[in-house]
Design a protein around this motif. Structure first.
Motif, mmCIF file in Angstrom:
data_model
loop_
_atom_site.group_PDB
_atom_site.id
_atom_site.type_symbol
_atom_site.label_atom_id
_atom_site.label_comp_id
_atom_site.label_asym_id
_atom_site.label_seq_id
_atom_site.Cartn_x
_atom_site.Cartn_y
_atom_site.Cartn_z
ATOM 1 N N LEU A 159 0.847 -1.180 0.000
ATOM 2 C CA LEU A 159 0.000 0.000 0.000
ATOM 3 C C LEU A 159 0.884 1.232 0.000
ATOM 4 O O LEU A 159 1.884 1.300 0.717
ATOM 5 C CB LEU A 159 -0.894 0.029 1.242
ATOM 6 C CG LEU A 159 -2.021 -0.981 1.282
ATOM 7 C CD1 LEU A 159 -2.729 -0.911 2.621
ATOM 8 C CD2 LEU A 159 -2.997 -0.754 0.152
ATOM 9 N N ARG A 160 0.527 2.223 -0.797
ATOM 10 C CA ARG A 160 1.253 3.494 -0.867
ATOM 11 C C ARG A 160 0.233 4.621 -0.857
ATOM 12 O O ARG A 160 -0.889 4.471 -1.337
ATOM 13 C CB ARG A 160 2.105 3.585 -2.133
ATOM 14 C CG ARG A 160 3.164 2.510 -2.229
ATOM 15 C CD ARG A 160 4.240 2.697 -1.181
ATOM 16 N NE ARG A 160 5.269 1.689 -1.333
ATOM 17 C CZ ARG A 160 5.700 0.927 -0.343
ATOM 18 N NH1 ARG A 160 5.182 1.054 0.860
ATOM 19 N NH2 ARG A 160 6.659 0.052 -0.551
ATOM 20 N N ILE A 161 0.649 5.764 -0.311
ATOM 21 C CA ILE A 161 -0.219 6.925 -0.212
ATOM 22 C C ILE A 161 0.445 8.087 -0.930
ATOM 23 O O ILE A 161 1.629 8.362 -0.715
ATOM 24 C CB ILE A 161 -0.480 7.284 1.262
ATOM 25 C CG1 ILE A 161 -1.103 6.083 1.984
ATOM 26 C CG2 ILE A 161 -1.383 8.512 1.368
ATOM 27 C CD1 ILE A 161 -1.164 6.233 3.479
ATOM 28 N N ARG A 162 -0.302 8.782 -1.760
ATOM 29 C CA ARG A 162 0.227 9.930 -2.505
ATOM 30 C C ARG A 162 0.414 11.111 -1.551
ATOM 31 O O ARG A 162 -0.480 11.446 -0.776
ATOM 32 C CB ARG A 162 -0.748 10.316 -3.621
ATOM 33 C CG ARG A 162 -0.262 11.429 -4.513
ATOM 34 C CD ARG A 162 0.878 10.976 -5.367
ATOM 35 N NE ARG A 162 1.279 12.037 -6.276
ATOM 36 C CZ ARG A 162 2.130 11.870 -7.260
ATOM 37 N NH1 ARG A 162 2.664 10.691 -7.487
ATOM 38 N NH2 ARG A 162 2.459 12.860 -8.049
ATOM 39 N N SER A 163 1.574 11.728 -1.616
ATOM 40 C CA SER A 163 1.858 12.890 -0.771
ATOM 41 C C SER A 163 1.751 14.168 -1.594
ATOM 42 O O SER A 163 1.550 14.134 -2.801
ATOM 43 C CB SER A 163 3.257 12.774 -0.164
ATOM 44 O OG SER A 163 4.241 13.107 -1.127
ATOM 45 N N ALA A 164 1.917 15.295 -0.932
ATOM 46 C CA ALA A 164 1.903 16.590 -1.610
ATOM 47 C C ALA A 164 3.318 17.098 -1.846
ATOM 48 O O ALA A 164 3.500 18.165 -2.417
ATOM 49 C CB ALA A 164 1.124 17.604 -0.774
ATOM 50 N N HIS A 165 4.335 16.343 -1.444
ATOM 51 C CA HIS A 165 5.727 16.746 -1.605
ATOM 52 C C HIS A 165 6.111 16.688 -3.085
ATOM 53 O O HIS A 165 5.750 15.740 -3.785
ATOM 54 C CB HIS A 165 6.631 15.815 -0.793
ATOM 55 C CG HIS A 165 8.019 16.293 -0.643
ATOM 56 N ND1 HIS A 165 8.954 16.179 -1.632
ATOM 57 C CD2 HIS A 165 8.635 16.899 0.398
ATOM 58 C CE1 HIS A 165 10.108 16.673 -1.217
ATOM 59 N NE2 HIS A 165 9.930 17.125 0.016
ATOM 60 N N PRO A 166 6.863 17.666 -3.605
ATOM 61 C CA PRO A 166 7.198 17.672 -5.037
ATOM 62 C C PRO A 166 8.159 16.565 -5.480
ATOM 63 O O PRO A 166 8.094 16.117 -6.620
ATOM 64 C CB PRO A 166 7.821 19.050 -5.257
ATOM 65 C CG PRO A 166 8.242 19.508 -3.918
ATOM 66 C CD PRO A 166 7.344 18.845 -2.921
ATOM 67 N N LYS A 167 9.047 16.089 -4.591
ATOM 68 C CA LYS A 167 9.998 15.033 -4.967
ATOM 69 C C LYS A 167 9.599 13.679 -4.393
ATOM 70 O O LYS A 167 9.644 12.669 -5.078
ATOM 71 C CB LYS A 167 11.405 15.395 -4.497
ATOM 72 C CG LYS A 167 12.418 14.335 -4.873
ATOM 73 C CD LYS A 167 13.832 14.712 -4.541
ATOM 74 C CE LYS A 167 14.764 13.594 -4.974
ATOM 75 N NZ LYS A 167 16.155 13.896 -4.741
ATOM 76 N N TRP A 168 9.255 13.641 -3.126
ATOM 77 C CA TRP A 168 8.889 12.392 -2.448
ATOM 78 C C TRP A 168 7.375 12.233 -2.558
ATOM 79 O O TRP A 168 6.623 12.493 -1.633
ATOM 80 C CB TRP A 168 9.345 12.426 -0.989
ATOM 81 C CG TRP A 168 10.777 12.816 -0.864
ATOM 82 C CD1 TRP A 168 11.259 14.020 -0.472
ATOM 83 C CD2 TRP A 168 11.915 12.014 -1.175
ATOM 84 N NE1 TRP A 168 12.633 14.014 -0.515
ATOM 85 C CE2 TRP A 168 13.069 12.806 -0.937
ATOM 86 C CE3 TRP A 168 12.077 10.714 -1.634
ATOM 87 C CZ2 TRP A 168 14.355 12.320 -1.148
ATOM 88 C CZ3 TRP A 168 13.361 10.237 -1.831
ATOM 89 C CH2 TRP A 168 14.475 11.036 -1.583
ATOM 90 N N VAL A 169 6.935 11.807 -3.741
ATOM 91 C CA VAL A 169 5.515 11.856 -4.083
ATOM 92 C C VAL A 169 4.672 10.728 -3.499
ATOM 93 O O VAL A 169 3.451 10.805 -3.520
ATOM 94 C CB VAL A 169 5.317 11.930 -5.610
ATOM 95 C CG1 VAL A 169 5.885 13.224 -6.154
ATOM 96 C CG2 VAL A 169 5.946 10.732 -6.301
ATOM 97 N N TRP A 170 5.306 9.679 -2.994
ATOM 98 C CA TRP A 170 4.576 8.578 -2.360
ATOM 99 C C TRP A 170 5.067 8.411 -0.941
ATOM 100 O O TRP A 170 6.191 8.731 -0.619
ATOM 101 C CB TRP A 170 4.768 7.265 -3.135
ATOM 102 C CG TRP A 170 4.145 7.309 -4.488
ATOM 103 C CD1 TRP A 170 4.784 7.478 -5.684
ATOM 104 C CD2 TRP A 170 2.759 7.220 -4.797
ATOM 105 N NE1 TRP A 170 3.885 7.492 -6.710
ATOM 106 C CE2 TRP A 170 2.627 7.329 -6.198
ATOM 107 C CE3 TRP A 170 1.609 7.054 -4.042
ATOM 108 C CZ2 TRP A 170 1.401 7.278 -6.842
ATOM 109 C CZ3 TRP A 170 0.384 7.005 -4.691
ATOM 110 C CH2 TRP A 170 0.292 7.108 -6.068
ATOM 111 N N ASP A 171 4.211 7.852 -0.094
ATOM 112 C CA ASP A 171 4.576 7.615 1.302
ATOM 113 C C ASP A 171 4.126 6.221 1.707
ATOM 114 O O ASP A 171 3.320 5.592 1.026
ATOM 115 C CB ASP A 171 3.914 8.664 2.204
ATOM 116 C CG ASP A 171 4.696 8.895 3.492
ATOM 117 O OD1 ASP A 171 5.628 8.110 3.792
ATOM 118 O OD2 ASP A 171 4.379 9.860 4.209
#
Length: 86
Positions: free
Chosen positions: A27-39
């Motif tokens: 499972l992965r969650i989309r982030s709002a960070h411009p480089k680290w786009v998944w969490d």
């Protein structure tokens, strides 16, 4: 898996807070960070102290998440699983 969408722009497809299942079964969650786009998933990471939806900080680059991705949750609601391929 009937609805397959080819990504032409990540900004046009993914939204912060999207929960996906990657090709490796993670499972992965989309982030709002411009480089680290998944969490990574983390208990309670999609809600703030007041219970509102919030995007995680990010921990993985886009290339670190194996494709195809299956979209599971958008805007806090299950979407029935749509395959998203790059």
């Amino acid at each position: 898996m009937e609805n397959v969408h080819k990504i032409t722009s990540l900004d046009g497809v993914w939204r912060p807070g999207d929960v996906v299942l990657d090709a490796a079964g993670n499972l992965r969650i989309r982030s709002a960070h411009p480089k680290w786009v998944w969490d990574y998933p983390d208990e309670g990471s999609l809600r703030d102290a007041f219970g509102h939806l919030r995007a995680p900080d990010g921990g993985l680059e886009d290339a670190d998440v194996p494709r195809p991705l299956t979209l599971l949750v958008r805007d806090g609601q299950p979407v029935g699983g749509r395959v998203i391929e790059e």
